[in-house]
Design a protein around this motif. Sequence first.
Motif, short mmCIF file in Angstrom:
data_model
loop_
_atom_site.label_atom_id
_atom_site.label_comp_id
_atom_site.label_asym_id
_atom_site.label_seq_id
_atom_site.Cartn_x
_atom_site.Cartn_y
_atom_site.Cartn_z
N PRO A 55 45.05 41.21 46.44
CA PRO A 55 43.78 41.71 46.03
C PRO A 55 43.25 41.45 47.55
CG PRO A 55 44.28 39.95 44.19
CD PRO A 55 45.74 39.74 44.96
N LEU A 56 41.83 42.31 47.77
CA LEU A 56 41.39 42.15 48.92
C LEU A 56 40.54 41.17 49.30
CD1 LEU A 56 41.83 46.19 49.97
CD2 LEU A 56 42.65 43.84 51.26
N THR A 57 39.91 41.14 48.03
CA THR A 57 38.37 40.10 48.10
C THR A 57 38.80 38.68 48.14
OG1 THR A 57 38.56 40.42 45.74
CG2 THR A 57 37.42 42.01 46.78
N PRO A 58 37.70 38.01 48.66
CA PRO A 58 37.72 36.50 48.46
C PRO A 58 38.72 35.91 47.80
CG PRO A 58 36.24 36.97 50.13
CD PRO A 58 36.28 38.48 48.60
N ASP B 161 27.71 50.24 41.88
CA ASP B 161 27.68 49.47 43.90
C ASP B 161 28.45 48.96 44.34
OD1 ASP B 161 25.37 51.04 43.73
OD2 ASP B 161 23.88 49.92 43.00
N GLN B 162 29.10 47.89 43.98
CA GLN B 162 29.73 46.41 44.60
C GLN B 162 31.24 47.51 44.99
OE1 GLN B 162 30.08 43.19 44.72
NE2 GLN B 162 31.59 44.13 46.04
N ARG C 72 34.06 51.32 50.15
CA ARG C 72 33.88 52.24 51.92
C ARG C 72 34.66 51.28 52.68
NH1 ARG C 72 28.58 53.22 49.12
NH2 ARG C 72 27.96 51.09 49.50
N ARG C 73 34.55 50.21 52.37
CA ARG C 73 35.20 49.24 52.83
C ARG C 73 36.73 49.26 53.49
NH1 ARG C 73 34.40 42.79 53.76
NH2 ARG C 73 35.81 42.36 55.30
N TRP C 74 37.53 49.35 52.19
CA TRP C 74 38.54 49.90 51.97
C TRP C 74 38.63 51.52 51.15
CZ3 TRP C 74 37.34 45.03 49.90
CH2 TRP C 74 37.34 43.43 51.09
N ALA D 168 38.57 55.85 45.24
CA ALA D 168 37.25 55.00 44.52
C ALA D 168 36.91 55.97 44.08
CB ALA D 168 36.11 55.73 45.64
N GLU D 169 36.59 57.39 43.54
CA GLU D 169 36.41 57.90 41.99
C GLU D 169 37.23 57.02 40.83
OE1 GLU D 169 36.66 62.33 40.53
OE2 GLU D 169 36.78 61.75 42.69
N ALA D 170 38.59 56.76 41.48
CA ALA D 170 39.55 55.64 39.92
C ALA D 170 38.35 55.13 39.97
CB ALA D 170 41.06 55.89 40.44
#
Length: 296
Positions: free
Chosen positions: A50-53, A64-65, A71-73, A27-29
């Motif tokens: 990739p994890l996103t749709p 924020d994105q 937070r989710r992954w 997350a920090e990276a």
Amino acid sequence: MELAERTGPNGRRVVDALRQASRCGPAEAALALAAAGLQVLPIVHGSKRPLTPNGLVDASSVPDQLAGWWRRWPEANVAIATGGSGVDVLDVDRRQSGNGFDVLPRLLRAGHGRTLLAAVATPNDGLHLYYPAAPDRPQRPWALTRYHVDFRGTGGYVLVPPSAVETTSGVRPYRVVATGRAAAPLDASGVRHLLDPRPRPTTTVDRPLGPSSARGIATWLSTRSEGTRNNALFWAACRYVEMGLGHDVAEELLGNAAAQAGLPSREVTATIRSAYRHTSPTPTRRQPPLDRGIGR
């Protein structure tokens, strides 16, 4: 090696972000890399998918994105989009079938690749060599599988520290191993011509690839419904051939999009291979109809 002033402020920011990413969590990276002006994408833990749709199309530098994704992954790997106003990457592979390091001295003697931003060791003992991208001169990704060297420019992405993937030797990370004394854009077409000097067509295939073309095709493919998906994948892969994109780029971008549309991985691989085998930029060669020769 230490980074000198000739690298420029943006190059120093990218190198500093890569160094920071090597010492912190995903997350920090992600936030550090975005602050350096790079577009960031969450990747399945332990893999390169990739994890996103919408895959690469979703890459973002909005804090924020990024915070929401991790937070989710929280264990997601981190990738950055290449090209644009960020970085281009020369990917040197080391495989059982061959070793891309064998051609590096030849490239260096010809004056290619000396002025890098950073070198990142990959989990399979390969190397990612980072160069500043020239925003006014986008360069297409390509792959020379014969020499085990790939180029990731506009329309591609690479995993970065602290990401790790599964290998035959276990889970291994990406690691910054060097930073350059100076940095300048890599002449990717010059590298390709040096290794593979075959004449290339001077048709529309050679026009610079816009930053959203490959991504737009992949996004369109991901929305196709059952009964149209296979033909759509074949058509999309043919367009990638005409753009001059390598087979590995199609496997990454179109493979992910086709999986989102619901196509089995074996069918995806076979269809992309069929498109690259039958499609040619040479006008005298006919392209097969989209409704023939495709597995269902």
